[in-house]
Scaffold this active site. Structure first.
Site, PDB file in Angstrom:
ATOM      1  N   ASN A  95      41.481  38.123  41.177  1.00 40.71           N
ATOM      2  CA  ASN A  95      40.324  37.779  42.081  1.00 40.71           C
ATOM      3  C   ASN A  95      39.240  38.882  41.927  1.00 40.71           C
ATOM      4  O   ASN A  95      39.578  40.257  41.633  1.00 40.71           O
ATOM      5  CB  ASN A  95      40.576  37.676  43.354  1.00 40.71           C
TER       6      ASN A  95
ATOM      7  N   HIS B  46      40.117  41.292  36.399  1.00 41.88           N
ATOM      8  CA  HIS B  46      38.711  40.415  36.014  1.00 41.88           C
ATOM      9  C   HIS B  46      37.607  40.956  36.515  1.00 41.88           C
ATOM     10  O   HIS B  46      36.489  40.420  36.597  1.00 41.88           O
ATOM     11  CB  HIS B  46      38.940  38.900  36.254  1.00 41.88           C
TER      12      HIS B  46
END
Length: 230
Positions: A87, A104
């Protein structure tokens, strides 16, 4: 102190009101993901990409960590806890988790398009004309499709050292993140918490077919109680 590695995905943040990354037809809140989450999309229409992430950032600033995020913090009382998240939100940190690796990227950061190592905290909109010190446009500090995942090796090293593995709210179908489970030592306990699991239970793998806000506190209490008895 035993080491717990926690892999989290969209399912844990969805229950705080963060919409999941991608649904079955390849759209993200009505957008083709390749239009808003790829280098090609960025080259084609920077304003669209910036607007998309600006909306996500505004939404993030309005939501709060949920009971699953908070339960993981309790584990730090008795375990060495390392969270690896797919997330891009900061809900783990806001809940109080101390060791979080973002595979990410992070929505509340921006980075230079001239120097990818030039990253800064950023809580407002990123607009065309927002430049870094090298006079280059800023972009979201997010890993897009087709880009390398710089934190993957760090995440793999963390997973290798785990005594217990928890997988929460992720299908583990998106690579390279999905490959992290393969780095875990053989036979360590693995808890897979998801309301719609896409795998079957096996020897050291226990499936908790519940939402994160229900399943995570349950496993956390079990682990804490088990540790109290040792």
């Amino acid at each position: 102190m035993e080491r717990i590695c926690v892999l989290t995905g969209a399912g844990i943040s969805a229950e705080s009101g963060i919409r999941t990354f991608r649904d079955a037809d390849g759209l993200w809140e009505g957008y083709d993901v390749m239009e808003v989450a790829s280098p090609m999309g960025w080259a084609k229409n920077k304003e669209l990409v910036l607007d998309f992430y600006n909306q996500r950032r505004r939404q993030l600033l309005k939501v709060k960590p949920n009971d699953a995020h908070k339960a993981l913090v309790k584990l730090e009382e008795r375990f060495d806890v390392q969270i690896i998240t797919q997330n891009i939100d900061d809900l783990h940190e806001r809940a109080g988790s101390k060791n979080v690796t973002h595979l990410h990227g992070e929505l509340l950061k921006a980075r230079s398009t001239f120097d990818e190592d030039l990253v800064m905290d950023w809580r407002k909109d990123i607009c065309i004309g927002d430049f870094c010190e090298h006079n280059s446009q800023l972009r979201p500090h997010v890993v897009w499709f087709g880009e390398a995942v710089p934190m993957f090796q760090r995440a793999a090293e963390i997973t290798k050292k785990a005594d217990i593995l928890m997988v929460i709210g992720t299908s583990m179908q998106v690579y390279p993140a999905a490959g992290l489970v393969d780095f875990a030592p053989p036979s360590i306990p693995i808890y897979f918490i998801d309301p719609r699991p896409n795998i079957t239970e096996s020897g050291n793998l226990e499936i908790i077919e519940k939402k994160a806000v229900e399943g995570v506190p349950e496993i956390v209490e079990r682990l804490l109680n088990r540790n109290n008895k040792v």
